[in-house]
Design an enzyme around this catalytic site. Structure first.
Site, PDB file in Angstrom:
ATOM      1  N   HIS A 153      32.297 -89.630  -7.994  1.00  0.00           N
ATOM      2  CA  HIS A 153      32.781 -88.605  -8.925  1.00  0.00           C
ATOM      3  C   HIS A 153      32.189 -88.772 -10.318  1.00  0.00           C
ATOM      4  CE1 HIS A 153      36.012 -86.737  -6.411  1.00  0.00           C
ATOM      5  NE2 HIS A 153      35.767 -87.819  -5.720  1.00  0.00           N
ATOM      6  N   ASP A 361      29.170 -87.332 -18.269  1.00  0.00           N
ATOM      7  CA  ASP A 361      30.311 -87.019 -17.411  1.00  0.00           C
ATOM      8  C   ASP A 361      29.799 -86.616 -16.039  1.00  0.00           C
ATOM      9  OD1 ASP A 361      32.937 -86.508 -16.709  1.00  0.00           O
ATOM     10  OD2 ASP A 361      33.351 -85.330 -18.510  1.00  0.00           O
TER      11      ASP A 361
HETATM   12  C1  G6P Z   1      37.790 -90.264 -13.271  1.00  0.00           C
HETATM   13  C2  G6P Z   1      37.436 -90.998 -12.000  1.00  0.00           C
HETATM   14  C3  G6P Z   1      38.614 -91.007 -11.032  1.00  0.00           C
HETATM   15  C4  G6P Z   1      39.853 -91.524 -11.736  1.00  0.00           C
HETATM   16  C5  G6P Z   1      40.139 -90.701 -12.982  1.00  0.00           C
HETATM   17  C6  G6P Z   1      41.357 -91.171 -13.762  1.00  0.00           C
HETATM   18  O1  G6P Z   1      37.931 -88.912 -13.024  1.00  0.00           O
HETATM   19  O2  G6P Z   1      36.306 -90.416 -11.390  1.00  0.00           O
HETATM   20  O3  G6P Z   1      38.320 -91.817  -9.916  1.00  0.00           O
HETATM   21  O4  G6P Z   1      40.959 -91.521 -10.870  1.00  0.00           O
HETATM   22  O5  G6P Z   1      39.002 -90.763 -13.822  1.00  0.00           O
HETATM   23  O6  G6P Z   1      41.217 -92.513 -14.100  1.00  0.00           O
HETATM   24  P1  G6P Z   1      42.242 -93.627 -13.612  1.00  0.00           P
HETATM   25  O7  G6P Z   1      41.609 -94.904 -14.003  1.00  0.00           O
HETATM   26  O8  G6P Z   1      43.500 -93.310 -14.346  1.00  0.00           O
HETATM   27  O9  G6P Z   1      42.401 -93.460 -12.119  1.00  0.00           O
END
Ligand code: G6P
Length: 463
Positions: A153, A361
């Site tokens: 992602h 991003d």
């Molecule tokens: C990004 C990453 C995700 C992640 C999100 C939120 O979008 O690609 O994998 O879940 O950030 O971050 P966190 O560390 O809170 O899961």
């Protein structure tokens, strides 16, 4: 049709990213009688080796607990203090502690062990994001030959940034155990191909690793998107309209410039505030005419670099206020809190400018959601970083280099003054892009490539 297993660190109902993905994959999982697998959100002294399954918002979800130490090494450590900054080309913000890698691998091995008893021979497994790179290796090690796909992602790093990551060769070998690697943007596929073509010549200690064989692995861009119809509907829902009315009362005639981002250094928030400050400094006539609302829910706040970004932003917003606020006018509202999707959809619809300026991003779904929420008769303008994956989709946005705050300030000025015909014209094309890249199409195109026959067929090495 073969069953689908989705694996990610966060499971539905836990956190923003899994929330969006959950919406996207709920239908597919139901159609394919599949389940989601991930971390329970719980830290315990002695985790049970068995996963616990439950139904969450119509999705079957299997979860495991982790120990506090393992979770720290895997999540705050290797994933978010090494992989995240390096993949976002912020090596200056990476912290390297050797033992985190063992924790990262241990947790991936634990996921594989807990998942193993639930995998049937024809299941297709779809693994998400940088927390889980070794999962296919661990599963193959346990004898799983099913089709396994990986979706990244976040952006894929340049070769130099990749070399700065400890154990990068093992990680690349882990990637080579997947049948299909999906990336957000063409630039990510190019960066990956560059690594695959050059490969790291040596390691610091021990014998050089043999080069990685990617012959079983297909790599392609599958840009993720939003559900534009759902967002368009949400933006005129009673809950969204309530937020719009509230804001209209507060704003009066001022044009709203809106930013919505996790409080993350990759989002370019200090640069954004600086650009806005320049806009006000260079265009006195805009003062009292414009208002910046920055919504920035805190994220990963146990990590020092995130705390520092938060402190920097506090200081910059304070400086901006001191410089331009009047007793009866404030140039900016800064909210460190998350809002629900209906409120956000309302804010997007009201905003004359959607300011999406990450330094780097993977995709940036705020850009998609902003576009989808607009009033077709009176749409706002998207100011978008050329370093977001979304820039490959939204060429009709005002594309900026977020490091160049003069350029962003000028784009803001143009956006605020853009005639309605041009706004409509640009928005129609942006909306067509959002439709073409909807999250449903994303899942469908990825999965039809991962399991073309709908069965556990032979891999097709095509890279
Ligand atoms: C990004 C990453 C995700 C992640 C999100 C939120 O979008 O690609 O994998 O879940 O950030 O971050 P966190 O560390 O809170 O899961």
């Amino acid at each position: 049709m073969s069953r689908l297993i989705v694996v990610s660190n966060r499971t539905p109902g836990k956190g923003p990213a899994a929330g969006g993905l959950a919406v996207a994959l709920r239908k597919t999982l139901a159609e394919r009688d599949g389940f989601w697998f991930g971390w329970s959100g719980r830290l315990v002294d002695r985790p049970d080796s068995e996963a616990v399954f439950e139904d969450i918002e119509g999705i079957k979800v299997g979860k495991i607990d982790l120990t506090r130490d393992d979770h720290h090494a895997y999540y705050a450590g290797f994933s978010n203090s090494i992989l995240w900054p390096s993949f976002h080309l912020r090596l200056d913000l990476a912290t390297i502690e050797g033992h985190w890698y063992e924790g990262y691998r241990r947790v991936n091995a634990q996921f594989a062990q807990a998942l193993l008893p639930h995998i049937a021979p024809d299941d297709v497994i779809w693994v998400h994001d940088y927390h889980m790179i070794p999962l296919a290796s661990e599963l193959r090690h346990l004898g799983i030959n099913n089709r396994i796909g990986f979706y990244l992602h976040i952006p894929f790093p340049t070769v130099d940034a990749l070399y700065a990551i400890p154990h990068h060769n093992e990680l690349m070998r882990d990637l080579s155990r997947y049948d299909l690697i999906g990336m957000q943007a063409n630039r990510d596929v190019s960066a990956f191909t560059e690594f695959a073509d050059h490969q790291s010549p040596s390691t610091l200690s021990g014998s050089p690793l043999k080069s990685v064989d990617f012959s079983r692995t297909e790599v392609a861009a599958f840009p993720i998107g939003s559900d534009p119809e759902a967002f368009a509907r949400l933006a005129v829902s009673p809950a969204a309209t309530k937020m719009v009315r509230r804001m209209e009362r507060a704003l009066g005639d001022q044009a709203l410039v809106l930013g919505v981002d996790r409080l993350d250094y990759s989002k370019g928030l200090p640069q954004r505030v600086e650009a806005y400050e320049k806009l006000l400094a260079n265009n006195a006539s805009l003062r009292r005419q414009v208002h910046l609302l920055q919504v920035a829910p805190p994220s990963r706040d146990t990590i020092k670099e995130y705390q520092e970004t938060s402190d920097t932003l506090d200081a910059m917003v304070g400086r901006l206020m001191g410089r331009f606020a009047e007793p009866d006018w404030q140039p900016v509202t800064y909210v460190k809190r998350a809002y629900g999707q209906p409120s956000l959809a309302g804010l997007y619809r009201l905003a004359r400018v959607g300011l999406v300026t990450p330094l780097r991003d993977g995709m940036n779904l705020v850009a998609h959601e902003y576009v989808a929420s607009q009033d077709p008769h009176d749409p706002g303008v998207l100011v978008l970083s050329r370093f977001a994956g979304a820039a490959e989709i939204f060429e009709d946005a005002l594309l900026v280099n977020p490091f160049d705050t003069d350029e962003t300030a000028e784009a803001l000025r143009l956006a605020l003054n853009m005639p309605i015909e041009e706004r409509r014209h640009r928005w129609e094309r942006l909306m067509a892009g959002a439709h073409d890249h909807s999250v449903d199409r994303w899942a469908e195109s990825y999965l039809s490539r991962l399991a073309p026959t709908g069965q556990n067929g032979q891999p097709a090495p095509v890279r």
